[in-house]
Design an enzyme around this catalytic site. Structure first.
Site, PDB file in Angstrom:
ATOM      1  N   ARG A   6      39.906  41.317  37.535  1.00  0.00           N
ATOM      2  CA  ARG A   6      38.725  40.623  37.030  1.00  0.00           C
ATOM      3  C   ARG A   6      37.841  41.630  36.299  1.00  0.00           C
ATOM      4  NH1 ARG A   6      35.463  39.740  40.492  1.00  0.00           N
ATOM      5  NH2 ARG A   6      36.456  40.324  42.436  1.00  0.00           N
TER       6      ARG A   6
ATOM      7  N   GLY B 176      45.637  41.543  63.891  1.00  0.00           N
ATOM      8  CA  GLY B 176      45.691  40.519  64.943  1.00  0.00           C
ATOM      9  C   GLY B 176      44.675  40.762  66.056  1.00  0.00           C
TER      10      GLY B 176
ATOM     11  N   HIS C  70      32.393  32.106  49.032  1.00  0.00           N
ATOM     12  CA  HIS C  70      33.560  32.987  48.971  1.00  0.00           C
ATOM     13  C   HIS C  70      34.019  33.244  50.410  1.00  0.00           C
ATOM     14  CE1 HIS C  70      35.230  37.090  47.314  1.00  0.00           C
ATOM     15  NE2 HIS C  70      36.166  36.175  47.402  1.00  0.00           N
TER      16      HIS C  70
ATOM     17  N   ARG D 219      49.751  40.854  42.595  1.00  0.00           N
ATOM     18  CA  ARG D 219      49.429  39.608  43.302  1.00  0.00           C
ATOM     19  C   ARG D 219      50.636  38.733  43.553  1.00  0.00           C
ATOM     20  NH1 ARG D 219      43.803  38.483  44.568  1.00  0.00           N
ATOM     21  NH2 ARG D 219      42.720  40.276  43.730  1.00  0.00           N
TER      22      ARG D 219
ATOM     23  N   ARG E 141      32.577  46.534  54.910  1.00  0.00           N
ATOM     24  CA  ARG E 141      33.287  47.762  55.266  1.00  0.00           C
ATOM     25  C   ARG E 141      32.234  48.851  55.464  1.00  0.00           C
ATOM     26  NH1 ARG E 141      38.597  49.848  53.875  1.00  0.00           N
ATOM     27  NH2 ARG E 141      39.430  47.869  53.150  1.00  0.00           N
TER      28      ARG E 141
ATOM     29  N   THR F 229      42.545  37.413  53.476  1.00  0.00           N
ATOM     30  CA  THR F 229      43.818  36.701  53.644  1.00  0.00           C
ATOM     31  C   THR F 229      44.441  37.064  54.998  1.00  0.00           C
ATOM     32  OG1 THR F 229      44.080  36.718  51.252  1.00  0.00           O
ATOM     33  CG2 THR F 229      46.032  36.189  52.522  1.00  0.00           C
TER      34      THR F 229
ATOM     35  N   LYS G 197      37.797  31.393  40.630  1.00  0.00           N
ATOM     36  CA  LYS G 197      36.476  32.028  40.711  1.00  0.00           C
ATOM     37  C   LYS G 197      35.484  31.352  39.749  1.00  0.00           C
ATOM     38  CE  LYS G 197      37.987  35.232  43.506  1.00  0.00           C
ATOM     39  NZ  LYS G 197      37.608  35.231  44.918  1.00  0.00           N
TER      40      LYS G 197
ATOM     41  N   TYR H 228      45.006  37.781  33.012  1.00  0.00           N
ATOM     42  CA  TYR H 228      45.009  38.110  34.443  1.00  0.00           C
ATOM     43  C   TYR H 228      44.407  36.955  35.260  1.00  0.00           C
ATOM     44  CZ  TYR H 228      43.670  39.695  38.963  1.00  0.00           C
ATOM     45  OH  TYR H 228      43.506  39.741  40.323  1.00  0.00           O
TER      46      TYR H 228
ATOM     47  N   ASP I 219      40.119  31.985  50.697  1.00  0.00           N
ATOM     48  CA  ASP I 219      39.236  32.597  49.696  1.00  0.00           C
ATOM     49  C   ASP I 219      37.967  31.793  49.410  1.00  0.00           C
ATOM     50  OD1 ASP I 219      38.816  34.784  47.892  1.00  0.00           O
ATOM     51  OD2 ASP I 219      39.361  33.505  46.212  1.00  0.00           O
TER      52      ASP I 219
ATOM     53  N   CYS J 218      38.710  43.193  51.609  1.00  0.00           N
ATOM     54  CA  CYS J 218      38.347  43.520  53.000  1.00  0.00           C
ATOM     55  C   CYS J 218      39.214  42.750  53.990  1.00  0.00           C
ATOM     56  CB  CYS J 218      36.879  43.226  53.266  1.00  0.00           C
ATOM     57  SG  CYS J 218      35.770  44.485  52.635  1.00  0.00           S
TER      58      CYS J 218
ATOM     59  N   SER K  16      35.714  41.284  48.261  1.00  0.00           N
ATOM     60  CA  SER K  16      37.119  41.402  47.870  1.00  0.00           C
ATOM     61  C   SER K  16      37.714  42.654  48.523  1.00  0.00           C
ATOM     62  CB  SER K  16      37.223  41.539  46.353  1.00  0.00           C
ATOM     63  OG  SER K  16      36.507  40.505  45.741  1.00  0.00           O
TER      64      SER K  16
HETATM   65  C1  OXD Z   1      38.737  38.457  44.714  1.00  0.00           C
HETATM   66  C2  OXD Z   1      39.948  37.630  44.745  1.00  0.00           C
HETATM   67  O1  OXD Z   1      38.661  39.374  43.913  1.00  0.00           O
HETATM   68  O2  OXD Z   1      40.020  36.748  45.606  1.00  0.00           O
HETATM   69  O3  OXD Z   1      37.832  38.200  45.518  1.00  0.00           O
HETATM   70  O4  OXD Z   1      40.836  37.807  43.900  1.00  0.00           O
HETATM   71 MN    MN Z   2      38.189  36.411  46.606  1.00  0.00          MN
END
Ligand code: OXD
Ligand code: MN
Length: 596
Positions: free
Chosen positions: A76, A505, A233, A380, A411, A260, A213, A204, A284, A257, A255
């Site tokens: 991005r 986990g 988000h 990705r 973080r 997923t 987004k 991209y 997301d 961190c 992003s």
């Molecule tokens: C982000 C994504 O950058 O989900 O947050 O791709």
């Molecule tokens: Mn994201």
């Protein structure tokens, strides 16, 4: 001679949008995407014939493809992303702003004739279940088959969307052209007041899959403010106890961190054996509304996962890995020529011998010895949600799921404890507004640079961040049964920069405490920033963490927080009188608490 297919709708607004865009971009052909398998197969075959995509091993990775973006087009582009609203003040101090008139004029020059010799695809898509009152429709026009095929995974695409739109329905207008992939003319332009997105010179995902987004966060956050709901988000997960009771949590992290990973968490053996489960509703984006029952309900408007490949493996996220084994598009990963599959750093310890790297160069022993990465760090996978072994049975529920807790996180090497609970809704909004991450210099022991990322929305809020905070405060007033708000930090380190908490986990242990707090079945210790667990209340059974370490990562150091409060004050200054008074009051209370 242009060849424009018969329109699949008689919605005049759609037809006008297509006519105007075609007049500008001058495609040779217009093709309507109907969502059928037949058309998808034809487009896949065409993309393979032109080299845009590579078909992978049908036995090992059925219906999977590999794509490489241009080398200058891999992420991005926040510095080229603009909110184009009439009054500059409405974009706020954090967004880049352009006057809509100037933006349309400038971009029209770029789009002019950009699709000559190309096809313009018309993608009707729904964010959320087609036809649900909580869903919204978009039409994306693009000259990229890659975009079409990704949108077919990430959103719900097809003629049924046009039926729902009917003769007169409104939709978000998205126009995308790869143009020449010229970085100096790359723009991601949002016109919230016109429900419009224009994206040019990129291929991209985050810049061109306009449902994600651009629509589901930037435009939707603006719609949400005006219509009384929220676009966030956030991942959404369900936590199932052995008795079958499932509670839902939405969580926002900047992003990279591990959203997923948390969304698809596999409980540690101790919990699994007892019958605990975690279900993924989304990884997301969450659209959140007030339900008739006075609770907040969250739904995932997407239909797939656009996840970061490197670091995804059998240990870190087996569910994600499994999700990518069918019907997936891989972007900028290594092509393993020995068996026509893919590889990325952190997948396993066996990089393929005979391989092509993400730039399309041979990835041989010399390249590996020279430290050349095979996959781009932001490579990705685009994978269908229905492939996910832990997908929630509520995934397709148009109403979404009721939230018990909202979790923020970042973080931080030292500042934030492993978990703390805010004292009220407004205090929780404050906690979200001060979210921050340190650059990963922290991993080498140095304290990284702090980037404030309120609610993880810094790059995604489609309007003034001060007004966005106010919207959060106002939403709290509409919710009778407010979810409790927490902050987590999986990234506390010792003085040498080693992570103290195992994460992945094991984060289940923290989620369990959070839900017990929501149920009122566990106590907590009050600190100047909020409530932290009594260490004995975090279950360490079967975990490789000592009680001493746990105690350490639950500490709240007043001196560190006094510095943090100064940083917050500095950050808040830019919002001027658009900072809600509730948040200034929360900051004042924090300072008072720290001086007690
Ligand atoms: C982000 C994504 O950058 O989900 O947050 O791709
Ligand atoms: Mn994201």
């Amino acid at each position: 001679m242009a060849n424009y297919e018969k329109a699949l709708t008689d919605n005049q607004k759609v037809l006008r949008f297509i006519d105007e865009s075609a007049a500008l971009c001058q495609p040779d052909r217009i093709v309507w995407i109907d969502g059928s398998k037949k058309q998808r197969d034809e487009l896949r075959a065409e993309a393979c014939a032109t080299g845009e995509m590579i078909k992978l091993n049908e036995d090992l990775l059925p219906e999977c493809y590999l794509h490489r973006t241009a080398v200058n087009d891999v992420a991005r582009v926040e510095d080229r992303t603009f909110i184009c609203c009439r009054d500059k003040n409405d974009a706020g101090p954090i967004n880049n702003w352009m006057d809509p008139k100037d933006a349309y004029k400038m971009a029209s020059e770029i789009f002019k004739g950009s699709m000559q010799g190309r096809t313009m695809y018309v993608i009707p898509y729904s964010m959320g279940i087609v036809g649900s009152e909580f869903s919204k429709v978009g039409i994306e026009l693009t000259d990229s088959i890659y975009v079409v095929l990704n949108m077919e995974i990430m959103t719900r695409v097809g003629t049924d969307v046009l039926e729902v739109l009917g003769k007169d329905g409104d939709f978000v207008k998205g126009l995308h052209s790869k143009c020449q992939l010229d970085e100096s003319k790359r723009y991601i332009l949002h016109f919230p007041e016109d429900n419009t997105i224009w994206s040019c010179n990129s291929g991209y995902g985050g810049n061109v899959l306009l449902g994600k987004k651009c629509f589901a966060l930037r435009i939707a956050s603006y719609l949400g403010k005006n219509e009384g709901w929220m676009a966030e988000h956030m991942l959404i997960l369900g936590f199932e106890k052995p008795d079958g009771d499932v509670k839902y949590i939405a969580a926002a992290f900047p992003s990279a961190c591990g959203k997923t990973n948390l969304a698809m968490l596999i409980p540690p053996a101790y919990y699994r054996e007892k019958g605990y489960k975690v279900w993924c509703v989304g990884d997301d984006i969450a659209w959140i509304r007030v339900g008739a029952d006075g609770r907040l309900w969250a739904m995932n408007p997407e239909n797939g996962f656009f996840g970061v490949a490197p670091g995804t493996n059998e240990k870190s996220n087996p569910n994600a890995l499994h999700t990518t084994q069918k019907g997936t598009i891989f972007t900028n990963v290594v092509h393993n020529l020995d068996n026509n599959t893919v590889w990325w750093e952190g997948l396993d310890k066996n990089p393929p011998k005979n391989a092509i790297d993400w730039k399309g160069n041979p990835w041989d022993d010399a390249a590996k010895a020279a430290g050349v990465k095979g996959a781009h760090p932001n490579s990705r996978f685009t994978a269908p949600a229905k492939n996910c072994p832990c997908i929630s049975k509520e995934f397709d529920n148009p109403k979404g799921v009721p939230l018990s807790a909202i979790v923020f996180g970042g973080r931080r090497a030292k500042t934030a404890p492993l978990v703390y609970q805010s004292k009220s809704w407004d205090n929780g909004v404050f906690v979200g507004s001060i979210m921050a991450s340190e650059t990963t210099a922290a991993a080498t022991g140095a304290v990284g640079v702090v980037r404030r990322d309120p609610m993880a929305m810094r790059p995604f809020c489609g309007y003034h961040m001060g007004d966005y905070f106010q919207h959060w405060i106002d939403m709290g007033k509409k919710v009778k049964n407010q979810p409790k708000i927490f902050n987590v930090n999986w990234f506390r380190t010792d003085d040498e920069g080693h992570f103290l908490w195992p994460g992945f986990g094991e984060n289940m242990r923290v989620l369990e405490w959070i839900l017990k707090r929501c149920e009122g079945t566990v106590g907590a210790v009050e600190t100047p920033i909020g409530y932290v667990p009594d260490p004995k209340d975090i279950n360490l059974e079967g975990a490789d963490v000592s009680e001493e370490t746990l105690k350490e990562i639950l500490t709240v150091d007043k001196e560190t927080w006094k510095k943090e409060a100064e940083g917050i004050e500095e950050f808040y200054k830019q919002f001027g009188d658009r900072l809600p008074k509730e948040l200034s009051a929360e900051l004042a209370t924090l300072k008072e608490n720290l001086n007690k």
